[in-house]
Design an enzyme around this catalytic site. Sequence first.
Site, PDB file in Angstrom:
ATOM      1  N   ASP A 201     -96.798 -94.341  33.405  1.00 23.33           N
ATOM      2  CA  ASP A 201     -96.983 -92.907  33.090  1.00 23.33           C
ATOM      3  C   ASP A 201     -95.640 -92.202  32.888  1.00 23.33           C
ATOM      4  OD1 ASP A 201     -96.090 -93.020  35.660  1.00 23.33           O
ATOM      5  OD2 ASP A 201     -97.481 -91.907  36.636  1.00 23.33           O
TER       6      ASP A 201
ATOM      7  N   GLU B  14     -92.935 -92.166  34.811  1.00 19.73           N
ATOM      8  CA  GLU B  14     -92.065 -91.736  35.889  1.00 19.73           C
ATOM      9  C   GLU B  14     -91.123 -92.592  36.191  1.00 19.73           C
ATOM     10  OE1 GLU B  14     -95.979 -89.390  38.436  1.00 19.73           O
ATOM     11  OE2 GLU B  14     -94.975 -91.299  39.312  1.00 19.73           O
TER      12      GLU B  14
ATOM     13  N   HIS C 295     -67.236 -78.534  30.507  1.00 25.38           N
ATOM     14  CA  HIS C 295     -67.079 -77.479  29.584  1.00 25.38           C
ATOM     15  C   HIS C 295     -66.803 -76.201  30.544  1.00 25.38           C
ATOM     16  CE1 HIS C 295     -67.134 -75.305  25.786  1.00 25.38           C
ATOM     17  NE2 HIS C 295     -67.690 -74.607  26.549  1.00 25.38           N
TER      18      HIS C 295
ATOM     19  N   ASP D  33     -62.537 -73.076  17.979  1.00 20.47           N
ATOM     20  CA  ASP D  33     -62.854 -72.042  18.677  1.00 20.47           C
ATOM     21  C   ASP D  33     -62.113 -71.556  19.701  1.00 20.47           C
ATOM     22  OD1 ASP D  33     -63.967 -73.523  20.690  1.00 20.47           O
ATOM     23  OD2 ASP D  33     -65.767 -73.631  19.626  1.00 20.47           O
TER      24      ASP D  33
ATOM     25  N   LYS E 295     -64.608 -69.068  15.795  1.00 17.49           N
ATOM     26  CA  LYS E 295     -65.984 -69.776  15.463  1.00 17.49           C
ATOM     27  C   LYS E 295     -66.892 -68.535  15.940  1.00 17.49           C
ATOM     28  CE  LYS E 295     -68.107 -72.797  18.032  1.00 17.49           C
ATOM     29  NZ  LYS E 295     -68.488 -74.058  18.675  1.00 17.49           N
TER      30      LYS E 295
ATOM     31  N   ARG F 197     -71.009 -68.441  16.175  1.00 16.93           N
ATOM     32  CA  ARG F 197     -72.123 -69.301  16.364  1.00 16.93           C
ATOM     33  C   ARG F 197     -73.560 -68.314  16.069  1.00 16.93           C
ATOM     34  NH1 ARG F 197     -73.697 -74.067  17.636  1.00 16.93           N
ATOM     35  NH2 ARG F 197     -71.702 -74.909  18.448  1.00 16.93           N
TER      36      ARG F 197
ATOM     37  N   ASP G 290     -61.430 -81.079  20.329  1.00 12.33           N
ATOM     38  CA  ASP G 290     -62.539 -80.182  20.951  1.00 12.33           C
ATOM     39  C   ASP G 290     -62.978 -80.994  22.145  1.00 12.33           C
ATOM     40  OD1 ASP G 290     -64.204 -78.099  21.564  1.00 12.33           O
ATOM     41  OD2 ASP G 290     -65.402 -78.179  19.375  1.00 12.33           O
TER      42      ASP G 290
ATOM     43  N   SER H 226     -71.447 -81.896  19.431  1.00 13.01           N
ATOM     44  CA  SER H 226     -72.983 -82.245  19.815  1.00 13.01           C
ATOM     45  C   SER H 226     -73.509 -82.432  18.301  1.00 13.01           C
ATOM     46  CB  SER H 226     -73.453 -81.115  20.509  1.00 13.01           C
ATOM     47  OG  SER H 226     -74.850 -81.317  20.629  1.00 13.01           O
ATOM     48  N   THR H 227     -73.845 -81.526  17.613  1.00 15.14           N
ATOM     49  CA  THR H 227     -74.552 -81.866  16.301  1.00 15.14           C
ATOM     50  C   THR H 227     -73.382 -81.987  15.356  1.00 15.14           C
ATOM     51  OG1 THR H 227     -74.054 -79.421  15.597  1.00 15.14           O
ATOM     52  CG2 THR H 227     -76.446 -79.978  16.775  1.00 15.14           C
TER      53      THR H 227
HETATM   54  C1  R5P Z   1     -68.507 -75.367  22.658  1.00 10.44           C
HETATM   55  O1  R5P Z   1     -67.825 -74.302  22.588  1.00 10.44           O
HETATM   56  C2  R5P Z   1     -67.985 -76.770  22.365  1.00 10.44           C
HETATM   57  O2  R5P Z   1     -66.706 -76.826  22.714  1.00 10.44           O
HETATM   58  C3  R5P Z   1     -68.182 -77.259  21.068  1.00 10.44           C
HETATM   59  O3  R5P Z   1     -67.359 -76.773  19.994  1.00 10.44           O
HETATM   60  C4  R5P Z   1     -69.650 -77.531  20.668  1.00 10.44           C
HETATM   61  O4  R5P Z   1     -70.488 -77.932  21.818  1.00 10.44           O
HETATM   62  C5  R5P Z   1     -69.867 -78.177  19.720  1.00 10.44           C
HETATM   63  O5  R5P Z   1     -71.156 -78.304  19.057  1.00 10.44           O
HETATM   64  P1  R5P Z   1     -71.648 -78.790  17.739  1.00 10.44           P
HETATM   65  O6  R5P Z   1     -71.119 -79.991  17.587  1.00 10.44           O
HETATM   66  O7  R5P Z   1     -73.228 -78.709  17.787  1.00 10.44           O
HETATM   67  O8  R5P Z   1     -71.193 -77.683  16.816  1.00 10.44           O
END
Ligand code: R5P
Length: 289
Positions: free
Chosen positions: A34, A36, A126, A167, A190, A192, A217, A221-222
């Site tokens: 299930d 878990e 972070h 940023d 930056k 967002r 950095d 993420s994306t």
């Molecule tokens: C946020 O300030 C982090 O330092 C990264 O700049 C952020 O997480 C990057 O996210 P993404 O790759 O989605 O733009």
Amino acid sequence: MLIVSCSHGKHLGKMIAKKAKASHTDLVVDKFPDDELRVQFKANLKGKNVVLVQSFYSNVSDCIIECILAAETAAELGAKKIILAAPYFPYLRQDKRFRSGEAVSQEIIAELFDLYFDSIYIIDPHLHRKHSLKDIFHSKTVKLTANLLTSEYIKKHIKNPIIMGPDEESFNWAKSVADSIGAESRILKKIRYSSYHVEVKLNKYIELKDRNVVIVDDIISTGHTIVETAKLLRKMGAGKIYCACVHGIFAGGGLKKLKAAKVEVISANTVPNEKAKIDVSGLIAKSLR
Ligand code: R5P
């Protein structure tokens, strides 16, 4: 000391154990029909300092539950101290209620881990509005950074680089890396709009014609932050564009986007990925000894 590789710590656990001259075991993790989780130790934990190595990328919620189940089980089985070594620790970016009614997840997740761990080691957490892990956790915390390793890599492989932070949140990484290699640096601005929409702007003109530029950095993420930064730098005449990050998560095809934007990515191995060229196992092992 016993180093335990959790499901998302296997890429580092054995190396950490070897370098820390400690014993090692894998946590057995599987799932019931299930969905878990079932976790099981196959080693004797009695009287030992048990270090759970877990990096919280993909299936983050499962990674958290697995760790909590393992930590409580370790306590029940007589471990002396229960330590978390988190190459990448999640939810730290959600450090305020950005939209009304939203959870301040950073605090809630920290409180949860406080309940189960004597100490928590995190690589490049972070930290933005809260400047220290001590302002977030009550357990003993150790903040580690891969900045020196990143600097050494850049120094060795990239000629006469200029360092860019996309940023203000990247300041801790970009400035420190630039200073330790004696390179020029600049922090950009930056805006967002959403998880998938960012705009990166220049504060002040800088001559980049044919220069090797390294965007530094903590997290990718994306990949949108880096892609937008690279677009801006290219317009300014930058030569080769690199990006050095600590936590290469590359959610939703992030790496593909970076490849298409012709950004050469260098990452630490806090999260396993094909660009992981900077090894943090020694950093963790040294701090645990
Ligand atoms: C946020 O300030 C982090 O330092 C990264 O700049 C952020 O997480 C990057 O996210 P993404 O790759 O989605 O733009």
